[in-house]
Design a protein around this motif. Structure first.
Motif, PDB file in Angstrom:
ATOM      1  N   VAL A 101      -1.003   5.608   4.046  1.00 52.62           N
ATOM      2  CA  VAL A 101      -0.338   6.795   3.495  1.00 52.62           C
ATOM      3  C   VAL A 101      -0.785   7.081   2.063  1.00 52.62           C
ATOM      4  O   VAL A 101      -0.193   7.915   1.383  1.00 52.62           O
ATOM      5  CB  VAL A 101       1.198   6.666   3.562  1.00 52.62           C
ATOM      6  CG1 VAL A 101       1.657   6.533   4.997  1.00 52.62           C
ATOM      7  CG2 VAL A 101       1.708   5.501   2.720  1.00 52.62           C
ATOM      8  N   GLY A 102      -1.823   6.388   1.596  1.00 54.50           N
ATOM      9  CA  GLY A 102      -2.389   6.695   0.291  1.00 54.50           C
ATOM     10  C   GLY A 102      -1.952   5.813  -0.852  1.00 54.50           C
ATOM     11  O   GLY A 102      -2.332   6.052  -2.006  1.00 54.50           O
ATOM     12  N   ILE A 103      -1.166   4.774  -0.564  1.00 58.52           N
ATOM     13  CA  ILE A 103      -0.763   3.824  -1.599  1.00 58.52           C
ATOM     14  C   ILE A 103      -1.919   2.873  -1.891  1.00 58.52           C
ATOM     15  O   ILE A 103      -2.680   2.498  -0.994  1.00 58.52           O
ATOM     16  CB  ILE A 103       0.488   3.044  -1.144  1.00 58.52           C
ATOM     17  CG1 ILE A 103       1.705   3.980  -1.142  1.00 58.52           C
ATOM     18  CG2 ILE A 103       0.753   1.827  -2.016  1.00 58.52           C
ATOM     19  CD1 ILE A 103       2.951   3.377  -0.540  1.00 58.52           C
ATOM     20  N   ASN A 104      -2.058   2.483  -3.141  1.00 54.08           N
ATOM     21  CA  ASN A 104      -3.095   1.529  -3.545  1.00 54.08           C
ATOM     22  C   ASN A 104      -2.629   0.117  -3.182  1.00 54.08           C
ATOM     23  O   ASN A 104      -2.127  -0.625  -4.023  1.00 54.08           O
ATOM     24  CB  ASN A 104      -3.344   1.631  -5.051  1.00 54.08           C
ATOM     25  CG  ASN A 104      -3.768   3.018  -5.470  1.00 54.08           C
ATOM     26  OD1 ASN A 104      -4.875   3.451  -5.182  1.00 54.08           O
ATOM     27  ND2 ASN A 104      -2.868   3.739  -6.135  1.00 54.08           N
ATOM     28  N   ALA A 105      -2.780  -0.236  -1.923  1.00 55.41           N
ATOM     29  CA  ALA A 105      -2.237  -1.495  -1.415  1.00 55.41           C
ATOM     30  C   ALA A 105      -3.294  -2.590  -1.410  1.00 55.41           C
ATOM     31  O   ALA A 105      -4.473  -2.335  -1.126  1.00 55.41           O
ATOM     32  CB  ALA A 105      -1.688  -1.297  -0.006  1.00 55.41           C
ATOM     33  N   PHE A 106      -2.832  -3.813  -1.694  1.00 53.61           N
ATOM     34  CA  PHE A 106      -3.703  -4.983  -1.701  1.00 53.61           C
ATOM     35  C   PHE A 106      -3.076  -6.082  -0.856  1.00 53.61           C
ATOM     36  O   PHE A 106      -1.858  -6.280  -0.877  1.00 53.61           O
ATOM     37  CB  PHE A 106      -3.916  -5.493  -3.128  1.00 53.61           C
ATOM     38  CG  PHE A 106      -4.820  -4.624  -3.952  1.00 53.61           C
ATOM     39  CD1 PHE A 106      -6.138  -4.983  -4.172  1.00 53.61           C
ATOM     40  CD2 PHE A 106      -4.349  -3.435  -4.487  1.00 53.61           C
ATOM     41  CE1 PHE A 106      -6.977  -4.175  -4.920  1.00 53.61           C
ATOM     42  CE2 PHE A 106      -5.180  -2.618  -5.239  1.00 53.61           C
ATOM     43  CZ  PHE A 106      -6.499  -2.987  -5.457  1.00 53.61           C
ATOM     44  N   TYR A 107      -3.924  -6.782  -0.142  1.00 48.01           N
ATOM     45  CA  TYR A 107      -3.484  -7.919   0.666  1.00 48.01           C
ATOM     46  C   TYR A 107      -3.610  -9.191  -0.156  1.00 48.01           C
ATOM     47  O   TYR A 107      -4.685  -9.505  -0.676  1.00 48.01           O
ATOM     48  CB  TYR A 107      -4.334  -8.022   1.928  1.00 48.01           C
ATOM     49  CG  TYR A 107      -4.096  -9.277   2.739  1.00 48.01           C
ATOM     50  CD1 TYR A 107      -2.830  -9.597   3.211  1.00 48.01           C
ATOM     51  CD2 TYR A 107      -5.151 -10.145   3.032  1.00 48.01           C
ATOM     52  CE1 TYR A 107      -2.610 -10.748   3.949  1.00 48.01           C
ATOM     53  CE2 TYR A 107      -4.945 -11.295   3.783  1.00 48.01           C
ATOM     54  CZ  TYR A 107      -3.668 -11.595   4.233  1.00 48.01           C
ATOM     55  OH  TYR A 107      -3.457 -12.732   4.960  1.00 48.01           O
TER      56      TYR A 107
END
Length: 229
Positions: free
Chosen positions: A197-203
């Motif tokens: 959804v466009g969030i700057n996500a990191f694993y």
């Protein structure tokens, strides 16, 4: 309502609002409490109630957890499981005995301090219930670093497998997805879904089993990415 923090370059040009959200369990706090609760103490009580060997009770409980799966809100709810196992009335004693086991990862508070010093707005987005979050946030003053704390299962009755969950959080934060950074240890819930959804996500892969542009191996590395170090 206090003004939301904004970032400036040395020339004082406004760059962007940054909201940084964290998963809680196995991201900021380790699994010491949860492992003891779900895989030791609850099976021990079930074994005593049913007159079973501990290993048999453990296998039964773990099979029940797996059948429900972490995609269900029940999976996170101690009240649900104590009811399922016929252990209603044991909750307060369990929590009182085990809450001292809550521990933060060594990199948690230094990461938060760096982001706070840079002016980031910090939030927690977790599938944990409010009941559990309340005392986990007391560990080493963890909760004092967060202005926004969301329990997906308690507040929204969903888990982070739904993109709508993260869009709802953005709405609550009054932020666009592109203004939000998120990190957590679940590849789907904390990386794939929010990034969709466009969030700057990191694993967050503390075991260092994965590599990639959006994989970090500790929270200091995540802070580096947020701050552009």
């Amino acid at each position: 309502m206090p003004a939301r923090p904004i970032f400036y370059s040395q020339s004082r040009r406004i760059l962007a609002l940054k909201v940084v959200s964290f998963d809680l369990d196995d991201t900021l706090a380790d699994k010491n409490f949860d492992d003891a609760l779900w895989h030791r103490e609850i099976p021990k009580l079930y074994a005593a109630k049913r007159g079973l060997p501990f290993e048999e009770a453990l296998a039964f409980c773990e099979a029940a957890y797996d059948a429900e799966s972490d995609k269900s809100i029940h999976w996170y709810d101690i009240n649900y499981w104590l009811g399922e196992f016929g252990l209603v009335g044991e909750k307060q004693k369990l929590i009182a005995e085990l809450r001292p086991l809550v521990r933060l990862f060594p990199d948690a508070l230094p990461c938060l301090a760096r982001l706070e010093a840079a002016g980031c707005r910090l939030a927690i987005v977790s599938n944990a219930t409010r009941e559990f979050m309340a005392f986990k946030l007391e560990a080493d003053g963890l909760g004092s670093h967060f202005g926004d704390v969301f329990s997906m299962t308690s507040d929204f009755k969903i888990v982070k497998k739904d993109a709508a969950a993260f869009l709802g959080i953005c709405g609550r934060l009054n932020a666009q997805p592109s203004q939000v950074w998120h990190v957590g240890d679940h590849y789907k819930f904390d990386y794939e879904v929010p990034r969709s959804v466009g969030i700057n996500a990191f694993y967050l892969d503390r075991k260092k089993e994965k590599k990639g542009e959006f994989v970090v191996h500790d929270l200091n590395e995540f802070a580096d990415r947020v701050l552009g170090c």
